[in-house]
Structures are given as C-alpha cells and as structure tokens.
Design an enzyme around this catalytic site. Sequence first.
Site, PDB file in Angstrom:
ATOM      1  N   HIS A 129     -38.665  -7.425  -8.612  1.00 17.36           N
ATOM      2  CA  HIS A 129     -38.080  -6.881  -7.392  1.00 17.36           C
ATOM      3  C   HIS A 129     -36.556  -6.888  -7.504  1.00 17.36           C
ATOM      4  CE1 HIS A 129     -42.011  -7.103  -5.595  1.00 17.36           C
ATOM      5  NE2 HIS A 129     -42.048  -8.421  -5.668  1.00 17.36           N
ATOM      6  N   ALA A 138     -42.233 -13.506  -2.564  1.00 18.49           N
ATOM      7  CA  ALA A 138     -41.861 -13.339  -3.970  1.00 18.49           C
ATOM      8  C   ALA A 138     -40.415 -12.905  -4.161  1.00 18.49           C
ATOM      9  CB  ALA A 138     -42.798 -12.330  -4.630  1.00 18.49           C
ATOM     10  N   ASN A 163     -45.248  -6.444   1.148  1.00 22.75           N
ATOM     11  CA  ASN A 163     -44.823  -7.206   2.320  1.00 22.75           C
ATOM     12  C   ASN A 163     -43.369  -7.651   2.209  1.00 22.75           C
ATOM     13  OD1 ASN A 163     -47.079  -7.889   4.378  1.00 22.75           O
ATOM     14  ND2 ASN A 163     -48.106  -8.063   2.404  1.00 22.75           N
TER      15      ASN A 163
END
EC number: 1.4.1.21
Length: 266
Positions: free
Chosen positions: A226, A133, A196
């Site tokens: 993020h 992602a 992750n």
Amino acid sequence: MEKKTLAIVGCGKLAALVVDAYNSNLLPEYKLVATYSRSKEKAQHIADKVNTIDSGSTCTPCASIQDVLAMKPDYIIETASPNALKEFALDALKNGSSIVTLSMGAFADQAFYEDVAKTAKKYGTKVHIASGAIGGLDVLRTASLMGKCEASFQTEKSPNSLRKYAIYEESLQHEKKKVFEGNAIEAIALFPTSVNVSVAASIASVGPENMQVSITSTPDFVGDNHRIEIKNEQVHAVVNVYSATAHIAGWSIVNTLRNIVSPIVF
C-alpha cells in the site's frame, strides 16, 4: 483495578491472533468474555482458546449478536465484515459497548458514518478504527487539518486475492494490470473486504469521495503493498506499507486495545 470486558465478533484468523496475544498476557487490563460468529464452530474454537488458559474467567461462545450485547462488554472487537459492523454497531453503542473495528469500509456510507458518530456521542461510547494493514493515519489527519490537500491510495495485490471479484480474469496470472481506478466509495463497493484500509485513510484525510484509489494486480505477487500519499501547500507525506500476510491487521487491534488503557498514547 477492575478489568475491562471484551467480546469478539468475527472468529477467523485475525480473531485467533488477538486471542493468542491475550493469552500471552499482552492485554492484561482486559477480560475476554464472549465470542460470536455466524459459524458456531468458529465461535466455540476462539472461546476454547481462552478457556484452556487458567485465567480465572470464562469466555462464552454466543449464539447471536443479541446474546453478546446482553453481556454488556466494555469493548467489542469486530473482525468480520463491513456488513456485519453495520448490523450491530448502533445497538452496541446504545448498549454501552465501544467498538474496535477493522471493517472501516462500512464508513464509506456517509449516512451510516453520521449515525454512528451521533449515537456514540449521545451514549458516551466510541468507535476505535484500528490501522489495519497501513499506518500514518496521524500524519494524514494532521495534514488535512492544515488546509486543502490531495490524497491518493495505491495498492498492489496478487491476482489470486482478486479471484472472488467480477474484475478477475485469467490473464491477470500472466500480466501486470491496473484493475481499478476511482474513489474510495467506488473501491469498497467493488472490493468489500479487500480495501477497507483505503476508507480508513480517506476518513483520516480528505473523505471517501475525494480519496483517489488504484489497484494493480501483479503476477506471483505475495501479500499487499500500500502507498498512501497526501499533499498540501506545506506538507508532502508518503506512507508505504508492505505486508506479506494479514497478520499486521490483527496486531493493529492489539495495539489499539493497549493504547486505550495506556497512560501514554501514541
């Protein structure tokens, strides 16, 4: 040209997305031959998606990871969990199968990381870490090669995505709160399936023990946001990636597979 053979370990939504891309002929250089999941029904479902298409080949739902390895696929796509990757990675690499993984959190374990690297080198196989992602792994790696640098990973999540973890409390539904601050090793230990990508970013740059990670819970937030930042004396890079769903992780596997066989590699 003979097609490369694929197997999938972990047969959830992301595996289904990869198979949809496969069925749409986005991976023409590959032949998907096997699926495996702890749930026989899920493995059968993913295999059925392949077998309903007239591709001239058959995908077999396997009862065990040993059955997968017996088929000697060129590549194993892993979309299960860090623990699952740890269970089969070394045997797969010794068996001649390279791995495309989303569970890069397993590599926060330095001993496992080193064993995987040594085994892959010895047997001529590889582990391809899909970007999941996030993005910008190339600039993170480049900046880290230039000299000493600092890096951080900040992520914003919905409180609902944190319900299965010990840090969850009902008050998160009503107030914004930073629920974690530490390094990537500590983060993946507490959130084994949710960060992750922080380990991936750390492996590409300063290492899991030096990547500073923070997680903020925001009421009514949808998806993941993020923010990765890296600095050295010459470079200051910021990578922001918002994703409403986890679909980008599945598509990153498709992109990795296409890169493997492409004459021009990004």
